[in-house]
Design a protein around this motif. Structure first.
Motif, short mmCIF file in Angstrom:
data_model
loop_
_atom_site.label_atom_id
_atom_site.label_comp_id
_atom_site.label_asym_id
_atom_site.label_seq_id
_atom_site.Cartn_x
_atom_site.Cartn_y
_atom_site.Cartn_z
N THR A 120 -7.24 -15.43 -13.62
CA THR A 120 -8.08 -15.62 -12.48
C THR A 120 -7.45 -14.92 -11.37
O THR A 120 -8.20 -14.98 -10.30
N ALA A 121 -6.41 -14.49 -11.50
CA ALA A 121 -5.76 -13.77 -10.34
C ALA A 121 -6.56 -12.39 -9.89
O ALA A 121 -6.87 -11.87 -10.89
N ASP A 122 -6.50 -12.10 -8.64
CA ASP A 122 -7.34 -10.81 -8.13
C ASP A 122 -6.86 -9.62 -8.84
O ASP A 122 -7.51 -8.71 -9.09
N PHE A 179 -10.50 -7.56 -13.18
CA PHE A 179 -10.92 -6.16 -13.19
C PHE A 179 -12.02 -6.02 -14.10
O PHE A 179 -12.91 -5.27 -13.61
N MET A 180 -11.68 -6.28 -15.36
CA MET A 180 -12.87 -5.90 -16.51
C MET A 180 -13.94 -6.47 -16.34
O MET A 180 -15.01 -6.18 -16.39
N ALA A 210 1.78 0.18 -7.65
CA ALA A 210 0.79 -1.06 -7.64
C ALA A 210 0.95 -1.93 -6.41
O ALA A 210 0.26 -2.98 -6.33
N SER A 211 2.05 -1.69 -5.39
CA SER A 211 2.21 -2.65 -4.63
C SER A 211 1.38 -2.95 -3.42
O SER A 211 1.08 -4.13 -3.02
N ARG A 212 0.26 -1.99 -3.11
CA ARG A 212 -0.82 -2.35 -2.12
C ARG A 212 -1.58 -3.45 -2.77
O ARG A 212 -2.10 -4.19 -2.01
N GLY A 213 -1.99 -3.39 -3.98
CA GLY A 213 -2.96 -4.39 -4.63
C GLY A 213 -2.25 -5.57 -4.54
O GLY A 213 -3.01 -6.92 -4.63
N PHE A 214 -0.78 -5.98 -4.68
CA PHE A 214 -0.20 -7.08 -4.52
C PHE A 214 0.47 -7.75 -3.29
O PHE A 214 0.71 -8.70 -3.22
N ASN A 265 -1.22 -10.19 -0.45
CA ASN A 265 -2.28 -9.61 -0.47
C ASN A 265 -3.57 -10.32 0.06
O ASN A 265 -4.68 -9.80 -0.12
N GLN A 266 -3.44 -11.55 0.62
CA GLN A 266 -4.31 -12.41 1.09
C GLN A 266 -4.91 -11.64 2.32
O GLN A 266 -4.20 -11.31 3.20
N VAL A 267 -6.34 -11.67 2.48
CA VAL A 267 -6.65 -11.08 3.66
C VAL A 267 -6.51 -12.17 4.93
O VAL A 267 -6.81 -13.38 4.80
N ASP A 268 -6.06 -11.38 6.08
CA ASP A 268 -5.93 -12.34 7.18
C ASP A 268 -7.18 -12.91 7.78
O ASP A 268 -8.15 -12.02 7.80
N PRO A 269 -7.08 -14.15 8.49
CA PRO A 269 -8.38 -14.37 9.04
C PRO A 269 -8.61 -13.50 10.25
O PRO A 269 -7.77 -12.74 10.73
#
Length: 640
Positions: A93-95, A101-102, A185-189, A442-446
């Motif tokens: 379930t992780a992003d 992705f699939m 891959a770092s940007r996605g994580f 990688n969580q989007v900030d408020p």
């Protein structure tokens, strides 16, 4: 004869290669092959067994398959899929999970039965991994093997997660990821430290058993590894070279990914060519650098011994060719990026008039202006041009969380010092601290934190532009909407961005526009920002008279420079100007030392910038031209 010419063109290539004009064209071709296979198997009452890949490379293939399912009735009821790999450990379930992705890009959008989907399990107990991998292999074999296997290629040359050192007969197994793979891959994580160190992957031997193998690669940033995989010697250091052993493989490339193959990069070595002005310039520069001889020292023998005998025969002797190319390179060099007034500009890269031009420099992120063309920026301002800078995005993604707290603490302390009400700031500060305590990679900030980060970068950009010499009214912050929108959805409209850019261009009415042409930027923002500028200019050219006198110059960023034969304007910098540029870059304190997204280069941005421009100057000098401290390079965009 045509067949003979094709064989001659591709004689350096050890695998079949097909090149398409664009990624979209290539992806549609691959999707059609898959769709044809599925229909053929359906007609025979058989299952189609597909080996699927993840990452950016196959996304457009999946989009086309989804379109054919929705619009043309392509059914996936008879399809069984096996994915190449999955990070380990990884929750489905992780992003960042390939399951996610699939589902997002294919499975949730078609009618494939859930029981027909197979993706390596990133949650399996470590003690059960070997048995699980063996069962994965057996399930593929029980279905008669893979009918077609899709592959991308990593910059280490990995296929699947078969990193350097993988054996050609390797099976599905647990592997340790290469450091470069994890950096990519770092940007996605949200940072390399959060990227798993291991993965489960099909082996090279598993891939080899597929009836068809299709390796896809797009864009210039894959060109170097594609050349090694296609033309290089087989080596465990580049697992993709093992594909040279297969009779069932085909490389599907776009023009960018194919650009370093011999038939495109140095075609005179592969076959007879038509010696255009551009190709002649490229070949002479190549020969000079290859032999480490100044252009004016090249001889007929040098040309004859390096696949360029026809050029000497057509345009020789060598001295005549040398003088012509030397002069062309010399004319690219100018200390007047806005044009030198009151001189004959016939052989100069920029127009002499008007003597003082309106110029606007578009900077995708708040520091690209000074990093990429800081010396030229300073020179334009010093020479009296009406220079504007437009920061296209806030750059708020690339600010450390610690900096947010530091700035908020300053505001709080300042409010106390002047006995002002600090309630709002205190509330924001408390909420920010609480959010950062539980923030996931990688969580989007408020929105409020994104605003603070954007303001941090805005302040730095203002300081840099003022240091260059711009008045405040010439500093523009577009904060284009796409930048934040794409944090939440990949399906966004760019119309607002284009209209806003058109409005700014109409306000400035520039004779010169400088834009980032670094389309291999690993984060993709530069390309989006350029496309917005280009569309804005194309629309304006239909209605606004001033655009007929507007030239568009492209610069490249911190990643790499234009090759010498493509450069059309070269601005030499003195040691003092290099230092001034460095100080302008230093105004961007949040990006100094260790930026949030450094890419795969450990050097600081200012070091990369200085090394890049000094390397360009050194290449000009090796070709026999003057010895400068540094050179910033530009290519002019041709509208017609």
């Amino acid at each position: 004869m045509a067949r003979l010419n094709l064989l001659e063109e591709t004689r350096f290539e050890k695998v079949p290669v097909t090149v398409y004009p664009s990624q979209s064209d290539a992806s549609i071709h691959v999707a059609n092959r898959i769709a044809s296979l599925i229909k053929e198997k359906q007609a025979n009452g058989e299952k189609a067994v597909l080996g699927l890949a993840t990452g950016a490379t196959p996304v457009k293939v999946y989009q086309e398959l989804v379109r054919q399912h929705k619009e043309e009735g392509l059914s996936f009821q008879n399809v069984v899929t096996f994915n190449l790999d999955e990070y380990f450990p990884m929750q489905p379930t992780a992003d960042q999970s390939y399951v996610t992705f699939m589902k997002k890009n294919l499975f949730d959008l078609i009618d494939i039965p859930a029981e027909n989907i197979n993706i390596p399990d990133g949650t399996i107990d470590i003690n059960q991994v070997q048995a699980y991998c063996e069962a994965y292999e057996q399930k593929i074999s029980a279905l008669g093997g893979l009918d077609i296997q899709l592959l991308g290629i990593g910059r280490t040359g990995h296929i699947g997660f078969n990193e350097p050192g993988s054996a050609p007969n390797s099976g599905t197994r647990l592997v340790t990821l290469d450091d470069l793979t994890r950096r990519d891959a770092s940007r996605g994580f949200g940072g390399k430290e959060y990227v798993p160190t291991k993965a489960i992957t099909m082996g090279v031997g598993t891939i080899f058993k597929a009836k068809e193998i299709v390796l896809m690669a797009w864009n210039e940033n894959k060109a170097e590894i594609v050349k090694k995989a296609v033309e290089g010697e087989m080596s465990p250091e580049i697992p993709a070279t093992y594909l040279q052993l297969s009779n069932n493989v085909e490389f599907i490339l776009d023009e960018g990914a194919a650009s370093l193959l011999t038939r495109f990069d140095t075609p005179w070595l592969a076959h007879d060519v038509v010696w255009t002005e551009f190709l002649t310039k490229k070949a002479v520069v190549w020969l000079s650098l290859k032999l480490n001889k100044a252009i004016l020292k090249l001889t007929d023998e040098d040309y004859n011994n390096n696949g360029m005998a026809e050029l000497v025969t057509e345009q020789g002797p060598a001295y005549n060719i040398n003088i012509k190319i030397f002069n062309e390179l010399q004319r690219t060099i100018t200390g007047w990026p806005g044009g030198k007034p009151n001189v004959d500009d016939t052989n100069r890269p920029e127009r002499a008039e008007p003597a003082h031009k309106n110029a606007i420099l578009f900077s995708p992120h708040p520091d690209d202006d000074v990093i990429s063309m800081g010396g030229t920026f300073i020179r334009l301002a010093d020479q009296g041009h009406n220079v504007h800078v437009a920061y296209q995005t806030s750059g708020n993604t690339a600010v450390w969380d610690d900096d947010v707290l530091r700035y908020l603490e300053f505001v709080q302390d300042f409010a106390v010092a002047i006995d002002d009400d600090q309630g709002i700031t205190s509330k924001i500060y408390t909420e920010a601290r609480e959010f950062f305590k539980t923030k996931k990679p990688n969580q989007v900030d408020p929105e409020i934190i994104r605003t603070v980060k954007g303001l941090i970068r805005k302040g730095e950009a203002i300081a840099g532009a003022r240091f260059v010499g711009l008045p405040d009214e010439n500093i523009h912050f577009q904060n284009l909407p796409f930048y934040d929108r794409t944090k939440f959805s990949k399906e966004v409209s760019f119309e607002d961005d284009i209209l806003q850019t058109m409005e700014l261009l109409r306000k400035v009415k520039p004779q010169q526009v400088f834009a980032a042409g670094d389309f291999a930027d690993p984060h993709g923002t530069h390309k989006v920002c350029f496309d917005i500028i280009l569309e804005a200019l194309l629309r304006l050219r239909k209605t606004d008279e001033w655009t007929k006198d507007c030239w568009l110059w492209l610069y490249r960023g911190a990643w790499h420079e234009y090759p010498i034969h493509e450069i059309e304007m070269a601005i030499p910098l003195s040691p003092q100007e290099v230092k001034r540029k460095r100080l302008a870059i230093f105004k961007h304190q949040s990006q100094k030392d260790v930026p949030v997204f450094p890419g795969d280069d450990p050097r600081e941005f200012w070091v990369r910038a200085e090394d890049r421009t000094s390397d360009t100057a050194a290449l000009y000098h090796k070709l026999g031209l003057a010895d400068y401290e540094a050179i910033e390079a530009f290519v002019r965009w041709k509208f017609d």
